[in-house]
Design a protein around this motif. Structure first.
Motif, PDB file in Angstrom:
ATOM      1  N   GLY A 175       0.769  -1.180  -0.015  1.00  0.00           N
ATOM      2  CA  GLY A 175       0.098  -0.042  -0.156  1.00  0.00           C
ATOM      3  C   GLY A 175       0.656   1.176  -0.024  1.00  0.00           C
ATOM      4  N   ALA A 176       0.100   2.467  -0.456  1.00  0.00           N
ATOM      5  CA  ALA A 176       0.900   3.696  -0.570  1.00  0.00           C
ATOM      6  C   ALA A 176       1.191   4.203   0.839  1.00  0.00           C
ATOM      7  N   ASP A 177       0.316   3.575   1.848  1.00  0.00           N
ATOM      8  CA  ASP A 177       0.701   4.349   3.378  1.00  0.00           C
ATOM      9  C   ASP A 177       1.823   3.486   3.752  1.00  0.00           C
ATOM     10  N   THR A 178       2.307   2.487   3.324  1.00  0.00           N
ATOM     11  CA  THR A 178       3.457   1.746   3.668  1.00  0.00           C
ATOM     12  C   THR A 178       4.763   1.841   2.724  1.00  0.00           C
ATOM     13  N   SER A 179       4.525   2.814   1.819  1.00  0.00           N
ATOM     14  CA  SER A 179       5.793   2.991   0.828  1.00  0.00           C
ATOM     15  C   SER A 179       7.069   3.418   1.671  1.00  0.00           C
ATOM     16  N   ASP A 180       6.922   4.214   2.598  1.00  0.00           N
ATOM     17  CA  ASP A 180       8.141   4.457   3.160  1.00  0.00           C
ATOM     18  C   ASP A 180       8.623   3.128   4.110  1.00  0.00           C
ATOM     19  N   ILE A 181       7.960   2.456   4.530  1.00  0.00           N
ATOM     20  CA  ILE A 181       8.497   1.320   5.332  1.00  0.00           C
ATOM     21  C   ILE A 181       9.308   0.194   4.163  1.00  0.00           C
ATOM     22  N   SER A 182       8.716   0.272   3.096  1.00  0.00           N
ATOM     23  CA  SER A 182       9.334  -0.746   1.885  1.00  0.00           C
ATOM     24  C   SER A 182      10.503  -0.236   1.351  1.00  0.00           C
ATOM     25  N   ARG A 183      10.451   1.201   1.512  1.00  0.00           N
ATOM     26  CA  ARG A 183      11.927   1.872   0.897  1.00  0.00           C
ATOM     27  C   ARG A 183      13.097   1.645   2.027  1.00  0.00           C
ATOM     28  N   LEU A 184      12.581   1.678   3.323  1.00  0.00           N
ATOM     29  CA  LEU A 184      13.475   1.566   4.542  1.00  0.00           C
ATOM     30  C   LEU A 184      13.905   0.171   4.619  1.00  0.00           C
ATOM     31  N   PHE A 185      13.171  -0.686   4.271  1.00  0.00           N
ATOM     32  CA  PHE A 185      13.569  -2.140   4.335  1.00  0.00           C
ATOM     33  C   PHE A 185      14.367  -2.537   3.321  1.00  0.00           C
ATOM     34  N   ARG A 186      14.191  -2.027   2.023  1.00  0.00           N
ATOM     35  CA  ARG A 186      15.030  -2.056   1.074  1.00  0.00           C
ATOM     36  C   ARG A 186      16.425  -1.693   1.196  1.00  0.00           C
ATOM     37  N   SER A 187      16.220  -0.531   1.753  1.00  0.00           N
ATOM     38  CA  SER A 187      17.452   0.279   2.083  1.00  0.00           C
ATOM     39  C   SER A 187      18.608  -0.704   3.138  1.00  0.00           C
ATOM     40  N   LEU A 188      17.958  -1.113   4.053  1.00  0.00           N
ATOM     41  CA  LEU A 188      18.516  -1.809   4.971  1.00  0.00           C
ATOM     42  C   LEU A 188      19.005  -3.198   4.602  1.00  0.00           C
ATOM     43  N   LYS A 189      18.273  -3.812   3.707  1.00  0.00           N
ATOM     44  CA  LYS A 189      18.747  -4.962   2.997  1.00  0.00           C
ATOM     45  C   LYS A 189      19.840  -4.801   2.210  1.00  0.00           C
ATOM     46  N   ARG A 190      20.040  -3.595   1.602  1.00  0.00           N
ATOM     47  CA  ARG A 190      21.010  -3.206   0.626  1.00  0.00           C
ATOM     48  C   ARG A 190      22.410  -3.020   1.480  1.00  0.00           C
ATOM     49  N   ALA A 191      22.196  -2.575   2.684  1.00  0.00           N
ATOM     50  CA  ALA A 191      23.138  -2.142   3.659  1.00  0.00           C
ATOM     51  C   ALA A 191      23.666  -3.597   4.152  1.00  0.00           C
ATOM     52  N   SER A 192      22.722  -4.450   4.483  1.00  0.00           N
ATOM     53  CA  SER A 192      23.229  -5.743   5.170  1.00  0.00           C
ATOM     54  C   SER A 192      23.848  -6.647   4.013  1.00  0.00           C
ATOM     55  N   GLU A 193      23.625  -6.398   2.718  1.00  0.00           N
ATOM     56  CA  GLU A 193      24.333  -7.049   1.586  1.00  0.00           C
ATOM     57  C   GLU A 193      25.911  -6.538   1.548  1.00  0.00           C
ATOM     58  N   ASN A 194      25.947  -5.263   1.581  1.00  0.00           N
ATOM     59  CA  ASN A 194      27.187  -4.476   1.691  1.00  0.00           C
ATOM     60  C   ASN A 194      28.068  -5.000   2.933  1.00  0.00           C
ATOM     61  N   HIS A 195      27.430  -5.134   4.239  1.00  0.00           N
ATOM     62  CA  HIS A 195      28.276  -5.352   5.135  1.00  0.00           C
ATOM     63  C   HIS A 195      28.546  -6.859   5.071  1.00  0.00           C
ATOM     64  N   LEU A 196      27.628  -7.818   4.458  1.00  0.00           N
ATOM     65  CA  LEU A 196      28.207  -9.228   4.136  1.00  0.00           C
ATOM     66  C   LEU A 196      29.274  -9.231   3.433  1.00  0.00           C
ATOM     67  N   GLN A 197      29.165  -8.395   2.213  1.00  0.00           N
ATOM     68  CA  GLN A 197      30.629  -8.234   1.408  1.00  0.00           C
ATOM     69  C   GLN A 197      31.894  -8.019   2.322  1.00  0.00           C
ATOM     70  N   ALA A 198      31.664  -7.042   3.147  1.00  0.00           N
ATOM     71  CA  ALA A 198      32.602  -6.640   4.034  1.00  0.00           C
ATOM     72  C   ALA A 198      33.246  -7.700   4.947  1.00  0.00           C
TER      73      ALA A 198
END
Length: 175
Positions: free
Chosen positions: A144-167
């Motif tokens: 939903g549109a009312d949770t788009s900020d949460i989806s963006r947050l979770f995508r960002s946190l997932k990308r960060a974890s992928e970067n941490h995993l590589q490190a």
């Protein structure tokens, strides 16, 4: 009100387990991604709270590892990132009127016996974190549109974890 009940129940269980001497590395009360993995009826509030718990736990564990082994890569830089992640999840909780629970991450932090094991622990923590965010992002409740900020947050946190995993993997190759 449901989130307050969940927080109170979690705290009561945690205190009971700790005071009875039942809390151990082998049988902790589920927290963060482990609790999320066991929850079969996730809602948006649960997702944010499990996310916050997982970020709390990573921060506490990386802090403990740095205290034990000194300033070592990549724990030092990732620790700073975890602080940013915690702040971002707390902001999302505020936006969605969800009470922010106290940080109990230190109760779940495990300090391995050596730096190689600490790096392996970091790898596993990030894999578990990524799996949690993938599960959250696949949930229709985030469509939903009312949770788009949460989806963006979770995508960002997932990308960060992928970067941490590589490190972590990069440093682990040195052993």
């Amino acid at each position: 009100m449901e989130h307050i009940s969940r927080i109170v129940l979690s705290a009561a269980v945690f205190l009971t387990v700790c005071t009875m001497g039942l809390f151990s590395e082998n049988s902790p009360v589920p927290y963060g991604n482990k609790a999320a993995a066991q929850d079969t009826e996730l809602n948006i509030e649960d997702m944010l709270l499990y996310s916050l718990e997982d970020e709390y736990m990573a921060h506490a564990e990386y802090t403990a590892i740095l205290a034990e082994f000194g300033t070592v890569k990549p724990f030092d830089s990732i620790l700073k990132a975890e602080e940013t992640h915690i702040a971002a999840v707390k902001r999302a909780c505020g936006t969605h009127d969800i009470a922010v629970p106290p940080d109990q991450g230190a109760a779940y932090a495990v300090v391995p016996s050596d730096l190689k094991e600490a790096l392996k622990t970091g790898v596993q923590a990030e894999l578990d974190n990524i799996a949690m965010y993938e599960r959250f992002l696949s949930d229709d409740k985030l469509a939903g549109a009312d949770t788009s900020d949460i989806s963006r947050l979770f995508r960002s946190l997932k990308r960060a974890s992928e970067n941490h995993l590589q490190a972590f993997r990069k440093q682990l190759k040195k052993y």
